[in-house]
Enzyme design. Structure first.
Site, short mmCIF file in Angstrom:
data_model
loop_
_atom_site.label_atom_id
_atom_site.label_comp_id
_atom_site.label_asym_id
_atom_site.label_seq_id
_atom_site.Cartn_x
_atom_site.Cartn_y
_atom_site.Cartn_z
N GLY A 299 -32.30 -23.39 3.80
CA GLY A 299 -31.04 -24.04 3.48
C GLY A 299 -31.29 -25.47 3.04
O GLY A 299 -32.41 -25.99 3.12
N LEU A 300 -30.25 -26.11 2.56
CA LEU A 300 -30.35 -27.50 2.12
C LEU A 300 -30.83 -28.41 3.25
O LEU A 300 -30.65 -28.09 4.44
CB LEU A 300 -28.99 -27.99 1.64
N GLY B 217 -30.55 -30.94 6.04
CA GLY B 217 -29.39 -31.27 6.85
C GLY B 217 -28.44 -30.11 7.10
O GLY B 217 -27.35 -30.30 7.64
N GLY C 225 -28.90 -27.65 9.18
CA GLY C 225 -28.94 -27.19 10.56
C GLY C 225 -30.05 -26.21 10.88
O GLY C 225 -30.02 -25.56 11.93
N LYS C 226 -31.03 -26.10 10.00
CA LYS C 226 -32.12 -25.12 10.19
C LYS C 226 -32.89 -25.37 11.48
O LYS C 226 -33.11 -24.44 12.27
CB LYS C 226 -33.09 -25.19 9.00
N SER C 227 -33.33 -26.60 11.68
CA SER C 227 -34.16 -26.90 12.85
C SER C 227 -33.38 -26.68 14.14
O SER C 227 -33.90 -26.10 15.10
CB SER C 227 -34.67 -28.34 12.78
N SER D 33 -37.53 -24.65 1.80
CA SER D 33 -38.06 -23.58 0.93
C SER D 33 -37.08 -23.27 -0.20
O SER D 33 -36.46 -22.20 -0.22
CB SER D 33 -38.40 -22.32 1.73
#
Length: 204
Positions: free
Chosen positions: A27-28, A30, A32-34, A102
């Site tokens: 995802g972009l 910021g 919320g991936k982490s 990615s």
């Protein structure tokens, strides 16, 4: 994204032999991936027998890809490095949790191939967070710098993010909080038989 094995075949491999699993959060910046990947990792660590390893994009760049830039080729190579690391984890029956922008579909497809070649299942999870929301969050101040022209090749501003066309799981962060998103992801993993809870904690 074209997967080499069917979802049913992947699930059978996981359920039948406790095989490896890779969850790829994209995802972009910021989006919320982490945050979500860490929460899902904690849930999996509590309910699945396999060892869980988090491969966070920022940590990979610090320890495995130090000095690698942000051109398209360098980004592609970086994602492939993460994919290779994930493939080593799944080859030994572990769970790889990847949280990385990615941005390019071909790089994510190559990562998927590496995991599947190692005998693991690969699930792409798209953090579908609008650009405007990411700009508002801007936890590292990168969007502000990029929009002011002080940072080049920033994903979503002057470098493209290619959304997954058919992700395995899509998370709408504007309508799902972290707890709800964890329940969403885990429900799909259970429904599709991608969990392996029998026995003691092991890598295979």
């Amino acid at each position: 994204m074209v997967k080499g094995r069917t979802r049913a075949r992947q699930a059978a491999d996981v359920e039948g032999a406790g095989g490896g699993l890779a969850l790829w959060f994209t995802g972009l910046p910021g989006s919320g991936k982490s945050t979500l990947s860490r929460a899902v990792a904690a849930e999996l660590d509590a309910c699945d027998r396999r060892l869980v390893t988090i491969l966070d994009g920022d940590m990979v760049r610090q320890f495995l890809s130090r000095g690698v830039g942000f051109t398209r080729q360098e980004r592609f190579d970086n994602v492939c490095r993460i994919g290779y690391a994930a493939s080593l984890i799944v080859r030994h029956g572990g769970i790889a949790i990847v949280a990385a922008v990615s941005p390019y579909r071909d790089a994510r497809a190559r990562a998927c191939e590496l995991v599947e070649e190692a005998g693991g299942a690969f699930l792409e999870i798209h953090m579908d967070t609008p650009f405007s929301a990411c700009v508002t969050r801007d936890p590292k101040g990168h969007y502000a710098r990029a929009l002011n022209g002080d940072m080049d090749l920033f994903t979503g501003v002057d470098d493209p993010y290619e959304k997954p066309l058919a992700p395995d799981i899509r998370v709408h962060t504007e309508t799902e909080d972290v707890a709800g998103a964890v329940r969403h992801v885990m429900a799909i993993l259970r429904e599709r038989h991608f969990l392996y809870s029998a026995g003691h904690k092991t890598t295979g």
